[in-house]
Design a protein around this motif. Structure first.
Motif, PDB file in Angstrom:
ATOM      1  N   LEU A   1      14.727 -19.091  27.186  1.00 45.27           N
ATOM      2  CA  LEU A   1      15.474 -20.282  26.790  1.00 45.27           C
ATOM      3  C   LEU A   1      16.817 -20.343  27.511  1.00 45.27           C
ATOM      4  CD1 LEU A   1      15.755 -22.814  25.076  1.00 45.27           C
ATOM      5  CD2 LEU A   1      16.564 -21.374  23.202  1.00 45.27           C
ATOM      6  N   LEU A   2      17.492 -19.211  27.605  1.00 40.12           N
ATOM      7  CA  LEU A   2      18.787 -19.176  28.297  1.00 40.12           C
ATOM      8  C   LEU A   2      18.642 -19.556  29.766  1.00 40.12           C
ATOM      9  CD1 LEU A   2      20.586 -16.055  26.811  1.00 40.12           C
ATOM     10  CD2 LEU A   2      21.318 -18.439  26.696  1.00 40.12           C
ATOM     11  N   VAL A   3      17.639 -19.042  30.443  1.00 39.97           N
ATOM     12  CA  VAL A   3      17.420 -19.379  31.858  1.00 39.97           C
ATOM     13  C   VAL A   3      17.172 -20.873  32.008  1.00 39.97           C
ATOM     14  CG1 VAL A   3      15.847 -19.078  33.811  1.00 39.97           C
ATOM     15  CG2 VAL A   3      16.657 -17.083  32.544  1.00 39.97           C
ATOM     16  N   ALA A   4      16.361 -21.449  31.123  1.00 42.68           N
ATOM     17  CA  ALA A   4      16.102 -22.889  31.179  1.00 42.68           C
ATOM     18  C   ALA A   4      17.395 -23.680  30.979  1.00 42.68           C
ATOM     19  CB  ALA A   4      15.067 -23.282  30.128  1.00 42.68           C
ATOM     20  N   LEU A   5      18.218 -23.282  30.010  1.00 44.53           N
ATOM     21  CA  LEU A   5      19.491 -23.963  29.772  1.00 44.53           C
ATOM     22  C   LEU A   5      20.409 -23.886  30.990  1.00 44.53           C
ATOM     23  CD1 LEU A   5      20.348 -22.861  26.122  1.00 44.53           C
ATOM     24  CD2 LEU A   5      19.658 -25.137  26.891  1.00 44.53           C
ATOM     25  N   ILE A   6      20.475 -22.708  31.583  1.00 40.85           N
ATOM     26  CA  ILE A   6      21.331 -22.505  32.754  1.00 40.85           C
ATOM     27  C   ILE A   6      20.871 -23.388  33.899  1.00 40.85           C
ATOM     28  CG2 ILE A   6      21.927 -20.826  34.548  1.00 40.85           C
ATOM     29  CD1 ILE A   6      21.905 -18.710  32.231  1.00 40.85           C
ATOM     30  N   ASN A   7      19.595 -23.420  34.156  1.00 46.06           N
ATOM     31  CA  ASN A   7      19.070 -24.211  35.272  1.00 46.06           C
ATOM     32  C   ASN A   7      19.204 -25.714  35.039  1.00 46.06           C
ATOM     33  OD1 ASN A   7      18.412 -21.956  36.753  1.00 46.06           O
ATOM     34  ND2 ASN A   7      16.360 -21.832  35.908  1.00 46.06           N
ATOM     35  N   GLU A   8      18.925 -26.166  33.834  1.00 43.05           N
ATOM     36  CA  GLU A   8      18.972 -27.592  33.533  1.00 43.05           C
ATOM     37  C   GLU A   8      20.390 -28.141  33.509  1.00 43.05           C
ATOM     38  OE1 GLU A   8      16.893 -28.136  29.857  1.00 43.05           O
ATOM     39  OE2 GLU A   8      15.030 -27.333  30.686  1.00 43.05           O
ATOM     40  N   SER A   9      21.324 -27.374  33.018  1.00 40.98           N
ATOM     41  CA  SER A   9      22.679 -27.902  32.833  1.00 40.98           C
ATOM     42  C   SER A   9      23.676 -27.386  33.859  1.00 40.98           C
ATOM     43  CB  SER A   9      23.171 -27.575  31.427  1.00 40.98           C
ATOM     44  OG  SER A   9      23.180 -26.187  31.219  1.00 40.98           O
ATOM     45  N   ARG A  10      23.207 -26.600  34.810  1.00 39.35           N
ATOM     46  CA  ARG A  10      24.065 -26.054  35.871  1.00 39.35           C
ATOM     47  C   ARG A  10      25.230 -25.244  35.294  1.00 39.35           C
ATOM     48  NH1 ARG A  10      25.070 -30.841  39.869  1.00 39.35           N
ATOM     49  NH2 ARG A  10      26.264 -29.241  40.897  1.00 39.35           N
ATOM     50  N   VAL A  11      24.909 -24.441  34.283  1.00 38.51           N
ATOM     51  CA  VAL A  11      25.881 -23.534  33.673  1.00 38.51           C
ATOM     52  C   VAL A  11      26.244 -22.470  34.693  1.00 38.51           C
ATOM     53  CG1 VAL A  11      26.203 -21.809  31.851  1.00 38.51           C
ATOM     54  CG2 VAL A  11      25.013 -23.940  31.349  1.00 38.51           C
ATOM     55  N   GLU A  12      27.532 -22.147  34.770  1.00 39.56           N
ATOM     56  CA  GLU A  12      27.970 -21.132  35.725  1.00 39.56           C
ATOM     57  C   GLU A  12      28.276 -19.787  35.064  1.00 39.56           C
ATOM     58  OE1 GLU A  12      30.125 -23.525  39.173  1.00 39.56           O
ATOM     59  OE2 GLU A  12      30.871 -24.071  37.182  1.00 39.56           O
ATOM     60  N   TYR A  13      28.351 -19.783  33.732  1.00 40.12           N
ATOM     61  CA  TYR A  13      28.655 -18.538  33.034  1.00 40.12           C
ATOM     62  C   TYR A  13      28.190 -18.673  31.590  1.00 40.12           C
ATOM     63  CZ  TYR A  13      31.397 -14.291  32.074  1.00 40.12           C
ATOM     64  OH  TYR A  13      31.798 -13.011  31.752  1.00 40.12           O
ATOM     65  N   VAL A  14      27.609 -17.622  31.048  1.00 34.25           N
ATOM     66  CA  VAL A  14      27.204 -17.600  29.641  1.00 34.25           C
ATOM     67  C   VAL A  14      28.063 -16.559  28.932  1.00 34.25           C
ATOM     68  CG1 VAL A  14      25.352 -17.136  27.998  1.00 34.25           C
ATOM     69  CG2 VAL A  14      24.851 -18.340  30.135  1.00 34.25           C
ATOM     70  N   LEU A  15      28.724 -17.000  27.886  1.00 40.82           N
ATOM     71  CA  LEU A  15      29.587 -16.135  27.088  1.00 40.82           C
ATOM     72  C   LEU A  15      28.937 -15.955  25.727  1.00 40.82           C
ATOM     73  CD1 LEU A  15      32.369 -14.727  27.122  1.00 40.82           C
ATOM     74  CD2 LEU A  15      33.333 -16.855  26.218  1.00 40.82           C
ATOM     75  N   GLU A  16      28.545 -14.728  25.441  1.00 43.01           N
ATOM     76  CA  GLU A  16      27.823 -14.458  24.198  1.00 43.01           C
ATOM     77  C   GLU A  16      28.771 -14.349  23.016  1.00 43.01           C
ATOM     78  OE1 GLU A  16      26.435 -10.911  25.775  1.00 43.01           O
ATOM     79  OE2 GLU A  16      24.778 -11.797  26.863  1.00 43.01           O
ATOM     80  N   LYS A  17      28.247 -14.778  21.878  1.00 44.20           N
ATOM     81  CA  LYS A  17      28.976 -14.614  20.623  1.00 44.20           C
ATOM     82  C   LYS A  17      28.465 -13.357  19.938  1.00 44.20           C
ATOM     83  CE  LYS A  17      29.961 -19.435  19.594  1.00 44.20           C
ATOM     84  NZ  LYS A  17      29.757 -20.518  18.628  1.00 44.20           N
ATOM     85  N   PRO A  18      29.300 -12.593  19.285  1.00 43.83           N
ATOM     86  CA  PRO A  18      30.749 -12.770  19.162  1.00 43.83           C
ATOM     87  C   PRO A  18      31.440 -12.485  20.494  1.00 43.83           C
ATOM     88  CG  PRO A  18      30.080 -10.703  18.150  1.00 43.83           C
ATOM     89  CD  PRO A  18      28.820 -11.394  18.588  1.00 43.83           C
ATOM     90  N   PHE A  19      32.634 -13.081  20.673  1.00 48.35           N
ATOM     91  CA  PHE A  19      33.345 -12.987  21.945  1.00 48.35           C
ATOM     92  C   PHE A  19      33.878 -11.583  22.199  1.00 48.35           C
ATOM     93  CE2 PHE A  19      34.229 -17.438  20.497  1.00 48.35           C
ATOM     94  CZ  PHE A  19      33.295 -18.025  21.329  1.00 48.35           C
ATOM     95  N   ASP A  20      33.680 -11.134  23.408  1.00 52.43           N
ATOM     96  CA  ASP A  20      34.232  -9.872  23.873  1.00 52.43           C
ATOM     97  C   ASP A  20      35.413 -10.227  24.778  1.00 52.43           C
ATOM     98  OD1 ASP A  20      34.175  -7.906  26.424  1.00 52.43           O
ATOM     99  OD2 ASP A  20      33.698  -6.789  24.597  1.00 52.43           O
ATOM    100  N   ILE A  21      36.581  -9.704  24.493  1.00 54.55           N
ATOM    101  CA  ILE A  21      37.793 -10.077  25.232  1.00 54.55           C
ATOM    102  C   ILE A  21      37.636  -9.827  26.726  1.00 54.55           C
ATOM    103  CG2 ILE A  21      40.245  -9.535  25.570  1.00 54.55           C
ATOM    104  CD1 ILE A  21      40.437  -9.141  22.533  1.00 54.55           C
ATOM    105  N   GLU A  22      37.025  -8.722  27.101  1.00 55.95           N
ATOM    106  CA  GLU A  22      36.851  -8.434  28.535  1.00 55.95           C
ATOM    107  C   GLU A  22      35.932  -9.442  29.208  1.00 55.95           C
ATOM    108  OE1 GLU A  22      38.708  -6.481  30.398  1.00 55.95           O
ATOM    109  OE2 GLU A  22      39.786  -6.122  28.530  1.00 55.95           O
TER     110      GLU A  22
END
Length: 156
Positions: A86-107
């Motif tokens: 699902l993530l790969v499909a979202l990235i390809n369809e919407s031209r996402v350049e970065y995926v930030l997972e929740k919960p957020f990691d400061i680094e």
């Protein structure tokens, strides 16, 4: 850098905004996807970070629209999704350049900011270099018309 956060979860949006502001960036936050698109049209936004699951419009839809409206704007998606397909499909369809997972990691947030900042610098450098190279290759013919130099045609 000017950052826009789009998330219907106010607590998550404010937590992310605090991290980004501490890194020295300007942050705007909205809970409404349609307002986000209006802001992107009106303001000089360098980075948009949007949650995927929101009422009314998915984050991937916002980013796909943004890719058409402002292709130079860096696009990141926040999600708690773990399904790789699902993530790969979202990235390809919407031209996402970065995926930030929740919960957020400061680094990871810092890595996103560095990546977006470097991309902005590279875009500015490419524009400057392209214009400088193009102008340096212009010549005038006998009639005074501007023509591209022979070596420039050979490069193309």
């Amino acid at each position: 850098m000017n950052v826009l956060i789009v998330d219907d979860n106010e607590l998550a949006a404010r937590a992310l905004a605090r991290i980004i502001e501490r890194e020295g960036h300007t942050v705007a936050v909205t809970r409404e996807p349609t307002q986000a698109l209006r802001l992107v049209r009106r303001l000089d936004i360098d980075l948009v970070i949007t949650d995927e699951r929101m009422p009314g419009m998915a984050g991937s839809e916002i980013l796909a629209t943004l890719a058409r409206l402002r292709p130079q704007c860096f696009r990141a998606l926040t999600t708690g999704l773990t399904n790789a397909t699902l993530l790969v499909a979202l990235i390809n369809e919407s031209r996402v350049e970065y995926v930030l997972e929740k919960p957020f990691d400061i680094e990871r947030v810092r890595a996103l900011l560095r990546l977006a900042h470097n991309e902005k610098r590279c875009q500015a450098r490419r524009r400057t270099t392209t214009y400088a190279n193009a102008w340096s290759k212009l010549e005038r013919d006998e009639a005074g018309a501007i023509v591209i130099a022979a070596d420039a045609r050979a490069e193309a």
